[in-house]
Structures are given as C-alpha cells and as structure tokens.
Design an enzyme around this catalytic site. Sequence first.
Site, short mmCIF file in Angstrom:
data_model
loop_
_atom_site.label_atom_id
_atom_site.label_comp_id
_atom_site.label_asym_id
_atom_site.label_seq_id
_atom_site.Cartn_x
_atom_site.Cartn_y
_atom_site.Cartn_z
N HIS A 1 -2.08 6.27 4.43
CA HIS A 1 -0.62 6.34 4.49
C HIS A 1 -0.17 7.63 3.81
O HIS A 1 -0.70 8.00 2.74
CB HIS A 1 0.01 5.18 3.71
CG HIS A 1 -0.19 3.83 4.36
ND1 HIS A 1 -0.70 3.65 5.63
CD2 HIS A 1 0.09 2.59 3.89
CE1 HIS A 1 -0.74 2.35 5.91
NE2 HIS A 1 -0.27 1.68 4.87
N CYS B 1 0.81 -1.24 0.00
CA CYS B 1 0.00 0.00 0.00
C CYS B 1 0.84 1.28 0.00
O CYS B 1 0.30 2.37 -0.26
CB CYS B 1 -0.96 -0.01 1.18
SG CYS B 1 -0.27 -0.70 2.67
N1 LIG Z 1 -4.38 -3.33 5.39
C1 LIG Z 1 -3.83 -2.75 4.34
O1 LIG Z 1 -3.70 -1.51 4.25
C2 LIG Z 1 -3.33 -3.58 3.20
C3 LIG Z 1 -2.91 -2.96 2.03
C4 LIG Z 1 -2.41 -3.72 0.96
C5 LIG Z 1 -2.39 -5.09 1.10
N2 LIG Z 1 -2.82 -5.68 2.27
C6 LIG Z 1 -2.77 -7.13 2.36
O2 LIG Z 1 -4.12 -7.60 2.41
C7 LIG Z 1 -4.18 -8.79 3.19
C8 LIG Z 1 -5.26 -8.64 4.26
O3 LIG Z 1 -4.93 -7.57 5.12
P1 LIG Z 1 -5.95 -6.97 6.19
O4 LIG Z 1 -5.34 -5.70 6.62
O5 LIG Z 1 -7.35 -6.97 5.66
O6 LIG Z 1 -5.83 -8.06 7.37
P2 LIG Z 1 -6.87 -8.40 8.55
O7 LIG Z 1 -7.71 -7.22 8.90
O8 LIG Z 1 -6.05 -9.02 9.62
O9 LIG Z 1 -7.83 -9.50 7.90
C9 LIG Z 1 -7.37 -10.80 7.59
C10 LIG Z 1 -8.49 -11.58 6.93
O10 LIG Z 1 -7.96 -12.86 6.56
C11 LIG Z 1 -8.86 -13.86 7.00
N3 LIG Z 1 -8.17 -15.13 7.25
C12 LIG Z 1 -7.26 -15.41 8.22
N4 LIG Z 1 -6.89 -16.72 8.15
C13 LIG Z 1 -7.60 -17.25 7.11
C14 LIG Z 1 -7.67 -18.55 6.53
N5 LIG Z 1 -6.95 -19.57 7.01
N6 LIG Z 1 -8.50 -18.74 5.49
C15 LIG Z 1 -9.24 -17.72 4.99
N7 LIG Z 1 -9.23 -16.46 5.50
C16 LIG Z 1 -8.40 -16.24 6.54
C17 LIG Z 1 -9.43 -13.29 8.28
O11 LIG Z 1 -10.61 -14.01 8.60
P3 LIG Z 1 -11.10 -14.30 10.12
O12 LIG Z 1 -11.99 -13.15 10.46
O13 LIG Z 1 -11.83 -15.58 9.99
O14 LIG Z 1 -9.87 -14.39 10.97
C18 LIG Z 1 -9.69 -11.86 7.84
O15 LIG Z 1 -10.88 -11.78 7.10
C19 LIG Z 1 -2.76 -9.03 3.75
O16 LIG Z 1 -2.09 -9.91 2.89
C20 LIG Z 1 -2.12 -7.65 3.63
O17 LIG Z 1 -0.72 -7.73 3.47
C21 LIG Z 1 -3.30 -4.95 3.30
#
Ligand SMILES: NC(=O)c1ccc[n+]([C@@H]2O[C@H](COP(=O)([O-])OP(=O)(O)OC[C@H]3O[C@@H](n4cnc5c(N)ncnc54)[C@H](OP(=O)(O)O)[C@@H]3O)[C@@H](O)[C@H]2O)c1
Length: 344
Positions: free
Chosen positions: A245, A132
């Site tokens: 950011h 991001c």
């Molecule tokens: N946040 C950002 O600004 C951003 C920007 C660019 C890219 N990303 C990328 O996007 C991804 C998600 O980030 P996030 O910030 O949304 O994280 P997050 O808020 O921690 O959410 C993680 C998600 O993954 C799910 N999950 C965890 N274990 C799983 C499994 N075994 N099978 C299927 N789903 C599972 C969780 O579900 P449960 O509710 O069931 O635990 C939750 O829905 C990461 O790879 C991150 O690097 C994030």
Amino acid sequence: MKINDFPSISVVGATGAVGKICLDILNERNYPIEKINLFASSRSAGKKIIYNNNELIVKEATKNAFDESDVVFISADSNVSLELAPSAVNSGALVIDDGSAFRMKEDVPLVVPEVNENDIKTHNGIISIPNCTTTPLVMAVHNLRKLSKINRIQATTYQAVSGSGSMAVSELHDQTMSIINNDEIIKSVYPHQIAFSLIPQVDEFMPDGYTKEEHKMINETKKILHDNNLKISATCVRVPIYYCHSEVISVDFEDEINLKDIINVFKSASGIKLIDNGLNENYPTPSFVQGKDDIYIGRIRKDSSNNKGISFWIVSDNLRKGAALNAIQIMDSALKLGKIPKFR
Ligand SMILES: NC(=O)c1ccc[n+]([C@@H]2O[C@H](COP(=O)([O-])OP(=O)(O)OC[C@H]3O[C@@H](n4cnc5c(N)ncnc54)[C@H](OP(=O)(O)O)[C@@H]3O)[C@@H](O)[C@H]2O)c1
C-alpha cells in the site's frame, strides 16, 4: 533460545494471504515447528502446508481448539474473530487479532509497537492490530509529532488488491488475463473492474460520504496516538497491483519546520527507511518494498501552499508491517513485558 523459550502459537487463517506471510516470517525467525498449530475453516481442514521443509496439517478452527496455545493469531474475517476470540481468552491465551472486530473497543489495545508498545500492558486478553493503511501513517506521524504540534493531516491511499485477501489477488490476475485474451471480465470481489483501472472505494460507503476504510484510518489513528482532537481526513483508492500500500500524506504543523529536521527524525526512527532523492529519481515503489519489513518514505517536500506544511510518500508491505509482522512484533513486545498470561 531453547524450545521452551518460544510461546506455543496458533495461526487461525493460515491458508489466507496474511496467514501465509505470518508463516514465512516465523520460518525466517526459525520458530520451532513443534510450537505452531495451524487453523482455517472446515473447507481447509486436512490441507498440508510446508513449513521449513516439513508438513504442517491445517485443522478446523473451533472454540475449544486453543487450550494448549499461549498466543492465538486470528487472521480471518470479523465474524470468526468474534466467535473464537472469547473462548481463546477464556482458555488463558493472548489473542492478537488482525481484523477490525475489536479495534475500537475501549478495553482492547490497538498497537503498533514502535508507537504505543506500552498500551500492551493494559490488555484483557485481546490485542488488535490496526488497518494496513493506518500502521504506516501512525509510524510517520508519531515521529513528526516530536517536532511540532500537528494541526491537520490529509491522507490519500493507493492500496494493493492483497489488502482484500487472496480472492482479490486472483481476481486481478484473472481480469488481466481476460483483457489480454479479449475474454469476458468477471467481477466478484470488487464492484468494478480493477485490472487496468482504479476504484476510489475501499470497503462500504458510510452516510457521510466516506468509506469504512477511511473511517478506520481516521479513528484508529486517533486511538493509537491518544489524540481524539487530531484533525485528519482520508481518501482510500484501490489500485491494480498485487502487494504494498502506498500513501500520499500532507501534514500541517503548528510551527514552521526545517526539512532537515524532518529527514533526521525519520532517519532515526525505528521501522522507517528513507529513499528520498527525487532529483535522481530515487523514491520507494511497491515493487521495491514488497517483502520488506520496514516502511519506506520518500518525496519529502514543503507544501507549496503552506509554509508550515509538508507532503511525503509512504510505501509499506500491507501483508508484512500492515498485518503479519506487526502481529508478531506485538507478541515479541508482550513477551518482553511479561504480558502473555500463560507464559511468564
Ligand atoms: N490482507 C491484508 O493486507 C490485511 C492487512 C491487515 C489486516 N488484515 C485482516 O486480516 C484478516 C485476514 O485477511 P486475509 O487478507 O488474509 O484474508 P484471506 O486471504 O481471505 O484469508 C482468510 C482466511 O480466513 C480463513 N477462514 C475463513 N472462514 C473461517 C472460519 N470460519 N474459521 C477459521 N478460519 C476461517 C480462511 O480459511 P479457508 O482457506 O478455510 O477459507 C483463510 O485462511 C482480515 O480480518 C483482514 O481484515 C488483512
């Protein structure tokens, strides 16, 4: 558009920070509920999510869950992407992955549509979105390169806690309340207190003294701009805000560039808005940019130490253009280019 004009999509990580914004954006676009399937871990199976005043039930993401999907968005951690993406591809779906698992793989395009949309044509089933902080940087630099060769880029970031997921948003809230109430501060996501402080570390440290996040910014920028010789350095800092950011970027050009030309190139760029009138205290801030699709640039000035250099400030919503929106725009581009395998 008729219902069958919409690809059938699965959102893996629908309960997370990025997944929720993905659903908001689909809703804003009136994406038909019949074409959306939601997945998360077994912990969330059965949860109900309200979409356009209707309920969608979250299912457990398993390897054979994607047979009916044209496009699978994965917004979970890298292990989940590594486990699920190959079987989704085998079932014929296009995987658009938000994490870092595939970004640097040679046969996986890493795409910001405003910059390198044509790279989508080379996909073999998986397309990655960048980190991001990389996305706004490459959008700015891609346009600046139209004016002159760039010799060097330095980036310093100010990254919101939502970049670490929804647990980090809760940690900032809880620590803030603890400080106000004089209670014990609990740290779990970050190694140090984030409330009322800063942490000059995003992701793990590497042997060269940079962090993984800094490596991602450097390497992903080179890949997206197709320029392995680009000289670029980054310092990434976590700051105690929930969303957006910000980055300070300094660019050294080969030639001396007029500030007016810089402003004009940004003004005509797709996905970029300017708020740049320092004398009137006008510049983009995270609280203003939150929820907006474009990246915002301001504080554009000549580098006082180098007449061929400029510095400027970027703010972008990390959950929108930094993640969910970019992924959805990649789907739009793939659709336009006829590159969604089951949906041509
Ligand atoms: N946040 C950002 O600004 C951003 C920007 C660019 C890219 N990303 C990328 O996007 C991804 C998600 O980030 P996030 O910030 O949304 O994280 P997050 O808020 O921690 O959410 C993680 C998600 O993954 C799910 N999950 C965890 N274990 C799983 C499994 N075994 N099978 C299927 N789903 C599972 C969780 O579900 P449960 O509710 O069931 O635990 C939750 O829905 C990461 O790879 C991150 O690097 C994030």
